[in-house]
Design an enzyme around this catalytic site. Structure first.
Site, PDB file in Angstrom:
ATOM      1  N   THR A 107     -21.988  75.756  18.386  1.00 30.52           N
ATOM      2  CA  THR A 107     -22.049  77.215  18.425  1.00 30.52           C
ATOM      3  C   THR A 107     -20.936  77.855  19.243  1.00 30.52           C
ATOM      4  OG1 THR A 107     -23.615  76.960  20.236  1.00 30.52           O
ATOM      5  CG2 THR A 107     -24.537  77.295  18.056  1.00 30.52           C
ATOM      6  N   ASN A 161     -16.990  86.219  22.135  1.00 29.78           N
ATOM      7  CA  ASN A 161     -15.899  85.694  21.314  1.00 29.78           C
ATOM      8  C   ASN A 161     -16.071  86.189  19.891  1.00 29.78           C
ATOM      9  OD1 ASN A 161     -13.997  84.215  19.901  1.00 29.78           O
ATOM     10  ND2 ASN A 161     -14.666  82.216  20.650  1.00 29.78           N
ATOM     11  N   LYS A 173     -14.366  85.652  17.225  1.00 26.68           N
ATOM     12  CA  LYS A 173     -14.183  84.617  16.200  1.00 26.68           C
ATOM     13  C   LYS A 173     -15.448  83.779  16.045  1.00 26.68           C
ATOM     14  CE  LYS A 173     -10.207  82.631  15.680  1.00 26.68           C
ATOM     15  NZ  LYS A 173      -8.984  81.788  15.850  1.00 26.68           N
ATOM     16  N   GLY A 209     -33.197  79.502  20.507  1.00 29.01           N
ATOM     17  CA  GLY A 209     -33.616  80.890  20.672  1.00 29.01           C
ATOM     18  C   GLY A 209     -32.463  81.856  20.843  1.00 29.01           C
ATOM     19  N   ILE A 218     -23.945  72.804  20.551  1.00 26.32           N
ATOM     20  CA  ILE A 218     -24.348  72.163  19.295  1.00 26.32           C
ATOM     21  C   ILE A 218     -23.486  72.649  18.136  1.00 26.32           C
ATOM     22  CG2 ILE A 218     -26.701  71.645  19.980  1.00 26.32           C
ATOM     23  CD1 ILE A 218     -27.604  74.239  18.664  1.00 26.32           C
ATOM     24  N   LYS A 252     -27.081  89.944  23.783  1.00 30.71           N
ATOM     25  CA  LYS A 252     -28.451  89.706  23.330  1.00 30.71           C
ATOM     26  C   LYS A 252     -28.588  88.433  22.500  1.00 30.71           C
ATOM     27  CE  LYS A 252     -29.478  93.804  21.460  1.00 30.71           C
ATOM     28  NZ  LYS A 252     -30.345  94.882  20.932  1.00 30.71           N
ATOM     29  N   GLY A 267     -27.657  71.396  15.536  1.00 28.93           N
ATOM     30  CA  GLY A 267     -29.015  71.201  16.037  1.00 28.93           C
ATOM     31  C   GLY A 267     -30.024  72.009  15.255  1.00 28.93           C
ATOM     32  N   PHE A 268     -29.872  73.344  15.324  1.00 26.21           N
ATOM     33  CA  PHE A 268     -30.687  74.284  14.541  1.00 26.21           C
ATOM     34  C   PHE A 268     -32.181  74.175  14.871  1.00 26.21           C
ATOM     35  CE2 PHE A 268     -27.290  72.567  11.653  1.00 26.21           C
ATOM     36  CZ  PHE A 268     -26.351  73.528  11.979  1.00 26.21           C
ATOM     37  N   GLU A 325     -29.049  83.356  15.367  1.00 21.21           N
ATOM     38  CA  GLU A 325     -30.076  83.252  14.329  1.00 21.21           C
ATOM     39  C   GLU A 325     -30.317  84.530  13.543  1.00 21.21           C
ATOM     40  OE1 GLU A 325     -33.387  80.441  15.902  1.00 21.21           O
ATOM     41  OE2 GLU A 325     -32.347  81.192  17.685  1.00 21.21           O
TER      42      GLU A 325
END
Length: 727
Positions: A460, A621, A623, A499, A458, A690, A230-231, A694
């Site tokens: 992630t 996670n 990995k 975000g 997406i 947190k 998606g990004f 990105e």
């Protein structure tokens, strides 16, 4: 005894279906009666469609319909939710080259594509505004400024500084390049619409589609169980998906619309071009006295994301008594823009961290030491403290892991044969934020617990996150959790996959739902007459690692539910941002260290190695975290050295495919060493995550640019750093 999976290397729960090809993506659904659509796009940059010739297309094999502005599909206008500011086919105006001006629907994809090539249009053409170069400064979106007492202006603060640096940089348009091209399959059953398409916020997307089609929101369901990237690009709903759904309604047939890569480049948003100027004023020892950040970002007339790169970068990164941020937008006749991974932070920090490196050169202060001398523990404009910040540890740990002390400050000091070797570093910062989120935990009589939330995975690892957190909370193996996401029919909550906020927001909701489900299971166990715990005081009944225990008896929940004749027991819980959160600034942090080599004869730049250390709170996670961070850094390599799509004067993107728009491949990518600090943020949530999707991209290009300067003595301000700029 069950060991918590959290923080460990967890295999993705969606890995097997993806590698075996059984995971369904938007274009994989094949309902009965399916027909196919293909877009017709404008071939001029700006103007009006005077007429369209569609007779040959309508007579082509298999064609069911050709929709144009002269035979439109009805759509309501946008309601201000972002993305394009117009509805396709509702008027004859051409706002940019590549705008949708037609949709051909046929019995096969090939027939639709071939018929679309037969459609022609006659235009009245108007000159296009396509480039920031030479454009006047844009319209200011408001100045952010804080000056020390007695300082009349930022100009005065800069003039009074013993050392000043002015750095002007530019960055071209970037494309998201999701592996899965945009695709939509729309199915109407009576007045109920099901849409299969990639979406970063399924419920918001379903609501948008309903509003634009003029139907009740409850009658639209959006499913995106698997999405190939998606990004940011799949945050809004674009005209192509709306037209697909509208065509399916008009034809009373399921319609599938799959875009080509070139169509994705133009019909779907891109990261806009931006030019920026940073001015720094400092003492002789590098301590900042003033910082000014001006930017002009692309804002298409057709709508899109507003590029304002100073808000979450220069305004919060370094301690300085005088600061001024002016973010301006320039109207252009280009395809719509939209947010793209670290949308403002990546370009903003390239400008700031390039300027900080130039200040380090001017003052002779080591770049790491310079940043420590200007370390901020609170927002320099608003004065709010950071909820947690360990960036200084990132600097020190990164420098040690990388071997920063071996760096030579003088450019061109290190050579290996025909290669010049240089080192560079940069700070990274990205906002952390927690949305409202809702999750459901359902004990099932088959021995599984379904954990669900209407967010989207997406690519992630959100599904694995749901499974891991549910397993930890319930004391079960990850394999006993059935994770569900990517469906607007799942529990509401508004969580969108953007975000870097999905984990931060959803973990508390999953924890609360699991705890509430345990309570509901115990209540059912004591209330059901067929239960072995019937009539007991709930306070005497205990849940422990999948079993209900009381009075010397213990039964696993699957057996208990079957005994009671109850297929499932569930609970839904919503979590909200922590009380008092508005007194803090929430951010993730990081430090990049990079070594490059540049061929002295050809100017070819190569990244030798990369080390990054991050402060991202608690990790679910390991990995997936490593994969996200490494992937982001690879994006930074692309932005630094490869990616650009110039717009020609007629509004055409020069790069129309992955043969022209270059992204990093294995040969461009070195070994990347990523490390994170184990420091949960105590103020963002009980769990302390947190977000990290990105932060890895932010400043990666700046670290490379700074290393290139250290290798060659040439400062490249305009991305990408191509060999012609180093000769």
């Amino acid at each position: 005894m069950t060991t918590s999976p959290l923080g460990r290397e967890i295999d993705r729960v969606d890995g097997p279906p993806k590698v075996t090809g059984s995971a369904p993506y938007a274009a994989d659904y094949r309902p009965d009666g399916l027909v196919h659509g293909y877009l017709v796009q404008a071939t001029v940059g700006r103007g009006t469609v005077r007429a369209m010739e569609v007779a040959r297309a309508e007579a082509a094999p298999g064609v069911l319909a050709v929709f144009t502005p002269f035979r439109p599909l009805p759509l309501n206008p946008p309601n201000g939710g972002g993305g394009e500011n117009y509805s396709a086919l509702q008027d004859t105006a051409v706002r940019f080259r590549g705008q949708i001006i037609g949709l051909v629907v046929a019995d096969t994809f090939e027939h639709a594509r071939d018929a679309a090539a037969l459609v022609s249009a006659d235009y009245a053409v108007t000159p296009s505004r396509t480039s920031l170069a030479g454009a006047s400064p844009g319209v200011s979106q408001g100045v952010v400024q804080k000056l020390a007492p007695g300082v009349p202006s930022i100009e005065a603060a800069l003039a009074a500084s013993p050392v000043t640096v002015t750095t002007s940089v530019s960055q071209p348009a970037h494309h998201h390049i999701a592996m899965e091209p945009h695709a939509t399959t729309a199915v109407w059953v009576d007045d109920q619409l099901t849409v299969y398409c990639g979406a970063q916020a399924p419920q918001r997307a379903a609501a948008t589609i309903a509003d634009r089609l003029g139907v009740e929101r409850a009658k639209v369901r959006l499913i995106c169980r698997h999405t190939g990237g998606g990004f940011g690009q799949r945050s809004p709903v674009w005209n192509e998906a709306l037209l697909c759904a509208a065509a399916a309604r008009a034809l009373r047939r399921p319609v599938k619309l799959v875009l080509s890569r070139e169509q994705v480049f133009t019909a779907i948003g891109h990261r806009g071009a931006v030019r920026q100027t940073i001015r720094l004023g400092a003492e002789a020892d590098g301590r900042l006295r003033a910082l000014s950040h001006d930017s002009d970002g692309e804002l298409p007339a057709a709508g899109g994301w507003q590029m304002m790169p100073g808000r979450d970068t220069s305004a919060v990164t370094y301690r300085t008594p005088n600061i001024r941020i002016d973010q301006r937008l320039v109207t252009l006749d280009t395809p719509p823009t939209w947010s793209m991974r670290a949308p403002a932070e990546s370009p903003g920090m390239f400008a700031l961290e390039t300027a900080m490196d130039e200040l380090a050169v001017r003052t002779g202060v080591d770049p790491v030491e310079l940043r420590l001398r200007n370390y901020a523990t609170e927002d320099p404009v608003e004065g709010r403290r950071f909820s947690s910040k360990h960036l200084d540890e990132c600097y020190r740990a990164g420098a040690e892991r990388f071997g920063w002390k071996r760096r030579q400050a003088r450019p061109r000091s290190r050579t290996e044969g025909d290669w010049l070797i240089g080192m560079g570093m940069a700070s990274a910062i990205y906002p952390a934020w927690r949305q409202f989120a809702t999750a459901r935990a359902r004990f099932r009589d088959d021995g599984f617990v379904a954990v669900a939330s209407a967010t989207s995975d997406i690519g992630t690892g959100a599904l694995t996150m749901l499974a891991a957190v549910g397993a930890d909370e319930l004391g079960l193996p990850v394999s006993a959790i059935a994770a569900e996401a990517g469906d607007s029919a799942l529990p509401p909550g508004g969580v969108g996959a953007y975000g870097s906020s999905v984990t931060t927001s959803t973990v508390p909701a999953v924890q609360a739902a699991c705890r509430a489900a345990v309570t509901a299971l115990i209540q059912a166990a004591v209330a059901n007459p067929r239960s072995p715990f019937a009539g007991l005081d709930p306070a005497t009944v205990r849940y422990r690692r999948g079993r209900i225990e009381a009075s010397g008896r213990a039964v696993d929940f699957g057996t208990l539910l079957r005994t009671m004749g109850v297929p499932s027991v569930e609970a839904v819980s919503t979590s909200a941002p922590a009380a008092g959160a508005d007194q803090y600034r929430f951010h993730c942090f990081g430090a990049h260290f990079c070594e490059v080599r540049v061929n002295r004869l050809t100017g070819e730049p190569r990244v030798n190695r990369f080390t990054s250390v991050f402060d991202v709170g608690r990790v679910v996670n390991a990995k997936a975290a490593r994969g996200q961070l490494v992937g982001s850094i690879i994006w930074g390599i692309g932005h630094a050295l490869l990616e650009a799509d110039p717009i020609e004067p007629d509004g055409r993107f020069a790069a129309a495919s992955l043969a022209d728009y270059l992204v990093p491949v294995h040969a461009d990518t070195p070994e990347i060493d990523v490390h994170w600090l184990d420091r949960p943020d105590p103020h963002i949530s009980e769990f302390g995550a947190k977000g990290l999707g990105e932060i890895g991209l932010v400043s990666a290009a700046a670290a490379i640019g700074n290393a290139v300067y250290n290798a060659t003595g040439i400062r490249v301000h305009d991305l990408p750093i191509t060999l012609d700029k180093l000769l």
